[in-house]
Motif scaffolding. Sequence first.
Motif, PDB file in Angstrom:
ATOM      1  N   GLY A   1       1.069  -1.170   0.066  1.00 34.50           N
ATOM      2  CA  GLY A   1       0.187  -0.383  -0.076  1.00 34.50           C
ATOM      3  C   GLY A   1       0.774   1.416   0.190  1.00 34.50           C
ATOM      4  N   MET A   2       0.277   2.489   0.203  1.00 31.72           N
ATOM      5  CA  MET A   2       1.000   3.279  -0.002  1.00 31.72           C
ATOM      6  C   MET A   2       0.369   4.416   1.961  1.00 31.72           C
ATOM      7  SD  MET A   2      -1.692   6.445  -1.145  1.00 31.72           S
ATOM      8  CE  MET A   2      -3.712   5.954  -1.515  1.00 31.72           C
ATOM      9  N   PHE A   3       1.589   4.564   2.765  1.00 30.93           N
ATOM     10  CA  PHE A   3       1.301   4.753   4.284  1.00 30.93           C
ATOM     11  C   PHE A   3       3.238   5.111   5.083  1.00 30.93           C
ATOM     12  CE2 PHE A   3       2.976   0.384   3.318  1.00 30.93           C
ATOM     13  CZ  PHE A   3       4.411   0.140   4.250  1.00 30.93           C
ATOM     14  N   ALA A   4       2.364   6.138   5.499  1.00 25.00           N
ATOM     15  CA  ALA A   4       3.000   7.060   6.655  1.00 25.00           C
ATOM     16  C   ALA A   4       2.442   6.935   7.732  1.00 25.00           C
ATOM     17  CB  ALA A   4       3.462   8.407   6.610  1.00 25.00           C
ATOM     18  N   ILE A   5       3.293   5.632   8.716  1.00 26.63           N
ATOM     19  CA  ILE A   5       2.813   4.899  10.168  1.00 26.63           C
ATOM     20  C   ILE A   5       3.647   5.872  11.962  1.00 26.63           C
ATOM     21  CG2 ILE A   5       2.476   3.101  11.152  1.00 26.63           C
ATOM     22  CD1 ILE A   5       2.963   1.667   8.775  1.00 26.63           C
ATOM     23  N   ALA A   6       3.067   5.488  12.797  1.00 30.29           N
ATOM     24  CA  ALA A   6       4.026   5.951  13.831  1.00 30.29           C
ATOM     25  C   ALA A   6       3.304   5.193  14.428  1.00 30.29           C
ATOM     26  CB  ALA A   6       3.544   7.972  14.037  1.00 30.29           C
ATOM     27  N   LEU A   7       3.585   4.469  15.278  1.00 34.80           N
ATOM     28  CA  LEU A   7       3.172   3.397  16.371  1.00 34.80           C
ATOM     29  C   LEU A   7       3.821   3.560  17.718  1.00 34.80           C
ATOM     30  CD1 LEU A   7       2.154  -0.054  15.571  1.00 34.80           C
ATOM     31  CD2 LEU A   7       4.052   0.663  17.205  1.00 34.80           C
ATOM     32  N   TRP A   8       3.585   3.379  18.647  1.00 38.13           N
ATOM     33  CA  TRP A   8       4.111   3.808  20.663  1.00 38.13           C
ATOM     34  C   TRP A   8       3.429   2.075  20.510  1.00 38.13           C
ATOM     35  CZ3 TRP A   8       7.595   5.505  23.156  1.00 38.13           C
ATOM     36  CH2 TRP A   8       7.862   5.883  24.092  1.00 38.13           C
ATOM     37  N   ASP A   9       4.499   1.743  20.816  1.00 37.58           N
ATOM     38  CA  ASP A   9       4.978   0.399  21.438  1.00 37.58           C
ATOM     39  C   ASP A   9       4.949   1.129  23.278  1.00 37.58           C
ATOM     40  OD1 ASP A   9       5.550  -1.662  22.859  1.00 37.58           O
ATOM     41  OD2 ASP A   9       5.948  -2.840  21.446  1.00 37.58           O
ATOM     42  N   GLU A  10       4.324   1.072  23.676  1.00 42.62           N
ATOM     43  CA  GLU A  10       4.208   1.478  25.668  1.00 42.62           C
ATOM     44  C   GLU A  10       4.938   0.789  26.428  1.00 42.62           C
ATOM     45  OE1 GLU A  10       3.316   3.647  28.545  1.00 42.62           O
ATOM     46  OE2 GLU A  10       3.061   4.016  26.968  1.00 42.62           O
ATOM     47  N   ARG A  11       5.118  -1.196  25.863  1.00 40.89           N
ATOM     48  CA  ARG A  11       5.545  -1.667  27.445  1.00 40.89           C
ATOM     49  C   ARG A  11       7.889  -2.050  26.588  1.00 40.89           C
ATOM     50  NH1 ARG A  11       1.790  -5.677  25.807  1.00 40.89           N
ATOM     51  NH2 ARG A  11       0.656  -6.072  27.465  1.00 40.89           N
ATOM     52  N   LYS A  12       8.069  -1.877  25.226  1.00 43.02           N
ATOM     53  CA  LYS A  12       8.884  -1.532  24.426  1.00 43.02           C
ATOM     54  C   LYS A  12       9.789   0.373  24.706  1.00 43.02           C
ATOM     55  CE  LYS A  12       8.453  -5.391  21.552  1.00 43.02           C
ATOM     56  NZ  LYS A  12       8.813  -5.872  19.912  1.00 43.02           N
ATOM     57  N   GLN A  13       8.897   0.831  24.804  1.00 44.18           N
ATOM     58  CA  GLN A  13       9.176   2.414  24.916  1.00 44.18           C
ATOM     59  C   GLN A  13      10.127   2.331  23.559  1.00 44.18           C
ATOM     60  OE1 GLN A  13       9.119   5.750  28.057  1.00 44.18           O
ATOM     61  NE2 GLN A  13       7.482   3.493  27.576  1.00 44.18           N
ATOM     62  N   VAL A  14       8.943   2.364  22.068  1.00 46.34           N
ATOM     63  CA  VAL A  14       9.837   2.399  20.807  1.00 46.34           C
ATOM     64  C   VAL A  14       8.690   3.208  20.741  1.00 46.34           C
ATOM     65  CG1 VAL A  14       9.835   0.211  20.579  1.00 46.34           C
ATOM     66  CG2 VAL A  14      11.321   1.721  19.393  1.00 46.34           C
ATOM     67  N   LEU A  15       9.246   4.226  19.447  1.00 46.51           N
ATOM     68  CA  LEU A  15       8.692   4.794  18.608  1.00 46.51           C
ATOM     69  C   LEU A  15       9.093   4.206  16.749  1.00 46.51           C
ATOM     70  CD1 LEU A  15       6.169   6.926  18.131  1.00 46.51           C
ATOM     71  CD2 LEU A  15       7.798   8.738  17.553  1.00 46.51           C
ATOM     72  N   TRP A  16       7.416   3.752  16.783  1.00 48.59           N
ATOM     73  CA  TRP A  16       8.345   3.477  15.595  1.00 48.59           C
ATOM     74  C   TRP A  16       7.635   4.205  13.767  1.00 48.59           C
ATOM     75  CZ3 TRP A  16       4.870  -1.025  12.531  1.00 48.59           C
ATOM     76  CH2 TRP A  16       6.176  -1.367  10.898  1.00 48.59           C
ATOM     77  N   LEU A  17       8.885   4.684  13.318  1.00 48.56           N
ATOM     78  CA  LEU A  17       8.061   5.453  11.781  1.00 48.56           C
ATOM     79  C   LEU A  17       8.148   4.548  10.611  1.00 48.56           C
ATOM     80  CD1 LEU A  17       9.381   9.431  13.229  1.00 48.56           C
ATOM     81  CD2 LEU A  17       6.734   8.516  13.371  1.00 48.56           C
TER      82      LEU A  17
END
Length: 668
Positions: free
Chosen positions: A161-177
């Motif tokens: 697809g086409m995408f821009a994603i911002a995902l926050w994982d609270e347990r890992k304390q990591v932001l995935w862009l």
Amino acid sequence: MCGIAGLFHRNGSPVDPEVLVRMTRTLTHRGPDEEGYFVNGRPPVDALGGWEAGKLGSPASYQRPNDSRFTIHDLRSTAGPGHVGLGHRRLSIIDLSTGQQPLANEDGTVWVAFNGEVYNFQSLKKELEAKGHRFRTHSDTETIVHAWEEWGEGAVQRFRGMFAIALWDERKQVLWLVRDRVGKKPLYYLVDDERLVFGSEIKAILEAPGVDRDVDLTALSDYLSLLYVPSPKSIFRSIRKLPPAHYALVTADAFEVRRYWDLAFTPCHDLPEERMMEELLGILDEATRLRMISDVPLGAFLSGGVDSSAVVALMARASDGRPVLTNSISFSVAQYNEAEYARRVAELFRTDHHEFHVTPEAIPVIEELAWHYDEPFADSSAVPTYYVSRTARQNVTVSLSGDGGDENFAGYRRYYMDARENLVRNLVPRPLRRPVFGGLGRLYPKADYLPQIFRGKAFISNVARDPEDAYFFSVSAFYEDAKRALLKPEVLEALGGYETRDLFYEIYRRAPAEDHLSRIQYLDIQTYLCGDILTKVDRASMAVSLEVRCPILDHEFMEYVARIPSRLKLVGLDGKHIFKKALKRHLPDDILYRRKMGFGVPILEWLRGELKDYARGLILDGEASRLYFRQDRLERIWKEHQNGLRNYATELWIVMMLNLWAGRFSHR
């Protein structure tokens, strides 16, 4: 289609909800239907400008006075309250009733704000449900959350697809862009030791406090040559683009950008041509069907060119007897008017065709576009792209387009001009090329006032150059010598010898390709496609809240086309050779083999006519001109254009759009 924005305070300080709201609301045009927010810690109610807290428990809800949806999700964090915030503006396309964002997993430890579409979400959902994941919605967004839980960073390899994603994982304390493979959806960021700020557009980041607006002079130099600022730069030194086909992992202690995909040109010489044509159309047919999934009205742009006509033909096959809704625009200037060809295709496939005659109002449109693009952007075809998007939005929310055909199948005129130059170049030993053709190129006049047949200066000069340098010259507005003549001495000193062509050399030389044509196609996909074409379409369509989908840029289709040998793409003067042959079963020859027309506006005439007084003030007296350019050189360019001695329309448009941008964004 949506807009996303957010903050990650890496030092643990709390996010100010008021800042998050301001950032997100700059993107209202990208998502006019709903807005939503996640902050991992309860924000103070008075920070929301007097809105009253709802008594709904967690998540806490706040209602705006105009009753539109506004939600701040509350999640207690062991790492300290409120150091992450995600904002989302929604253009509702799929799962209209329950697809609100930001969206979480079952226990609220993973949150996502997402712009774009994952077209294969239905098959992914079945796979994830078989692994035990539970879904609460029917949206593609929720698939991203569970895919992260199941496959981590590898999840992006499964998204089509086409995408821009911002995902926050609270347990890992990591932001995935994450950004999609070819850069259809934008994602900008600012990162330092204390925070990361991101958004779908630069204007969202500029709402955060303390953003440095110093101009990146290397980006300015790139813009003068290319008409756009190439990734990963932005016009601001402090702000960067996440490159296509890359993701970033952000923690309190680290910021790492990784490539997850590349397009390799590995030709398969043994596969029969007929089989190649059959298979490429099969993949494109599937890509088109996937992009027709929508819960809102859907149609297509139709210019009557090969690529848009191919998409409409395949849509008609997949529409179960219902007419495809097509949109086109017509112009009074014959050079840019393709309306008769669009009508021909519409009649052929019995589409529900809508044609709008456009009389461009130059000044209001270019001023509006200068705000939407956030950076200086000088591709004048942004004007008709805006108009066709605005007219399409009157009857659809989603439109399919034919973008990508020229890059995939070597359809641009410059590809066969480059091939002609290489034929001559290969006849002359390299030690002789520069003295012989370089000397001829310097002596040959650049006679823009003469008929086209007598304008050979660029061809002769290019033969003297190495192939990659010649290609850069052919796509440059201001080549290096011209930039040095234009820029002030102090700007040249600050640039320290930087040259945009070095960017081209690096990409050309690392291209995973065997032949020159494949290398320059790869180069265009990495630069022009992303930086110009897709930027143009995204901002112009999002300005009117229209989603545009591009089947020809499906990554599986592109991977297949990259296996087709160059000898089947460009044959003599015939670009897109194999694509046209494959389409003969769907489209007539008068569409497949007609003369290619530019999708543009008459800027040469505008700058000598209705825009003359307006442009003169911007070009000669504008803020950017005073800061960066030699006044005597600008005046000379202006006078020669007005006198008809030279065609400097592109160069003057570049300077004009730079000054329009500077007046809006270069300072507060």
